[in-house]
Motif scaffolding. Structure first.
Motif, PDB file in Angstrom:
ATOM      1  N   MET A 162     -57.694 -21.177 -24.049  1.00 22.26           N
ATOM      2  CA  MET A 162     -56.763 -22.031 -24.806  1.00 22.26           C
ATOM      3  C   MET A 162     -57.110 -23.497 -24.605  1.00 22.26           C
ATOM      4  N   ASN A 163     -57.431 -23.878 -23.361  1.00 19.28           N
ATOM      5  CA  ASN A 163     -57.810 -25.279 -23.104  1.00 19.28           C
ATOM      6  C   ASN A 163     -59.079 -25.649 -23.863  1.00 19.28           C
ATOM      7  N   GLN A 164     -60.040 -24.735 -23.888  1.00 18.97           N
ATOM      8  CA  GLN A 164     -61.268 -25.012 -24.639  1.00 18.97           C
ATOM      9  C   GLN A 164     -60.965 -25.169 -26.129  1.00 18.97           C
ATOM     10  N   VAL A 165     -60.092 -24.283 -26.642  1.00 13.64           N
ATOM     11  CA  VAL A 165     -59.727 -24.381 -28.061  1.00 13.64           C
ATOM     12  C   VAL A 165     -59.015 -25.714 -28.311  1.00 13.64           C
ATOM     13  N   ARG A 166     -58.067 -26.096 -27.409  1.00  8.70           N
ATOM     14  CA  ARG A 166     -57.351 -27.382 -27.564  1.00  8.70           C
ATOM     15  C   ARG A 166     -58.322 -28.555 -27.538  1.00  8.70           C
ATOM     16  N   GLN A 167     -59.259 -28.499 -26.538  1.00 12.11           N
ATOM     17  CA  GLN A 167     -60.224 -29.604 -26.464  1.00 12.11           C
ATOM     18  C   GLN A 167     -61.062 -29.681 -27.733  1.00 12.11           C
ATOM     19  N   ARG A 168     -61.471 -28.534 -28.221  1.00 14.25           N
ATOM     20  CA  ARG A 168     -62.285 -28.530 -29.422  1.00 14.25           C
ATOM     21  C   ARG A 168     -61.485 -29.046 -30.626  1.00 14.25           C
ATOM     22  N   VAL A 169     -60.221 -28.568 -30.748  1.00 11.88           N
ATOM     23  CA  VAL A 169     -59.370 -29.030 -31.849  1.00 11.88           C
ATOM     24  C   VAL A 169     -59.135 -30.530 -31.702  1.00 11.88           C
ATOM     25  N   PHE A 170     -58.861 -30.970 -30.455  1.00 10.90           N
ATOM     26  CA  PHE A 170     -58.626 -32.394 -30.225  1.00 10.90           C
ATOM     27  C   PHE A 170     -59.872 -33.200 -30.571  1.00 10.90           C
ATOM     28  N   GLN A 171     -61.038 -32.714 -30.141  1.00 10.92           N
ATOM     29  CA  GLN A 171     -62.286 -33.431 -30.453  1.00 10.92           C
ATOM     30  C   GLN A 171     -62.510 -33.489 -31.965  1.00 10.92           C
ATOM     31  N   GLN A 172     -62.255 -32.350 -32.613  1.00 18.00           N
ATOM     32  CA  GLN A 172     -62.442 -32.352 -34.061  1.00 18.00           C
ATOM     33  C   GLN A 172     -61.424 -33.271 -34.738  1.00 18.00           C
ATOM     34  N   ALA A 173     -60.182 -33.283 -34.205  1.00 15.86           N
ATOM     35  CA  ALA A 173     -59.160 -34.162 -34.785  1.00 15.86           C
ATOM     36  C   ALA A 173     -59.533 -35.623 -34.557  1.00 15.86           C
ATOM     37  N   VAL A 174     -60.006 -35.903 -33.323  1.00 20.78           N
ATOM     38  CA  VAL A 174     -60.389 -37.292 -33.024  1.00 20.78           C
ATOM     39  C   VAL A 174     -61.584 -37.697 -33.883  1.00 20.78           C
ATOM     40  N   PHE A 176     -55.908 -16.631 -16.246  1.00 22.11           N
ATOM     41  CA  PHE A 176     -56.726 -17.842 -16.124  1.00 22.11           C
ATOM     42  C   PHE A 176     -57.768 -17.917 -17.230  1.00 22.11           C
ATOM     43  N   GLU A 177     -58.367 -16.799 -17.597  1.00 25.14           N
ATOM     44  CA  GLU A 177     -59.332 -16.799 -18.694  1.00 25.14           C
ATOM     45  C   GLU A 177     -58.643 -17.179 -20.013  1.00 25.14           C
TER      46      GLU A 177
END
Length: 183
Positions: A137-149, A131-132
């Motif tokens: 991974m979700n935090q990294v995806r969100q951050r990458v997505f936010q940076q991409a957006v 779970f950690e």
């Protein structure tokens, strides 16, 4: 000394019967007196002495009987005590064996419980790690997505001008309108 032997010789020459007289020889008369006293004591004291000896014999016999009874009672008590001791020793051995087997059972139960707890802890640790990992991974995806957006918005804002903006809006309205007519 001569007097003593003389008095014994005198006794040997005594007449047997017939005359009665006083004997003035002290040793001879003492011997006769002693013999008479001992004879009287034996004759009359025999009954008393016999009674005393019989009483003493009865007391000794009763003491022996009492001692025998006490000995029998003591032997019976000793035998009972031995039987109780054997019984207690058997019970102690039984308790000891039950205690050892109970200790072994508790040891096996404790080992099994510890093993089960360790397996559960391992499983919980693995789930927590999973779970950690998923959360990271979700935090990294969100951050990458936010940076991409943010990067795309920055690129769009820098590339878009008003005319391109209006064209995109008209094209989207046209697409939405076509979708409305098909229904």
């Amino acid at each position: 000394m001569k007097n003593v032997t003389h008095s014994f010789v005198f006794l040997a020459h005594w007449p047997f019967a017939g005359s009665f007289g006083l004997n003035t020889d002290i040793l001879a008369t003492n011997l006769i007196n002693l013999t008479v006293v001992v004879g009287v004591l034996i004759f009359f004291g025999k009954g008393v002495l016999k009674d005393l000896l019989d009483n003493r014999k009865q007391r000794i016999l009763s003491t022996i009987r009492n001692s025998e009874e006490l000995r029998r009672g003591t032997l019976e008590q000793l035998e009972k005590a031995r039987l109780r001791l054997q019984k207690v020793e058997l019970e102690a051995d039984e308790y000891r064996m039950n205690g050892y087997s109970e200790i072994e059972r508790e040891k096996v139960n404790l080992i099994n419980a510890t093993s089960t707890s360790l397996e559960q802890l391992e499983k919980s640790k693995n789930e927590t790690l999973y779970f950690e990992k998923q959360r990271a991974m979700n935090q990294v995806r969100q951050r990458v997505f936010q940076q991409a957006v943010q990067g795309a918005l920055g690129t769009l804002n820098s590339c878009l001008n008003t005319e391109l903006h209006f064209r995109t809006i008209r094209a989207n309205i046209g697409i939405l309108g076509a979708i409305e007519w098909k229904r």
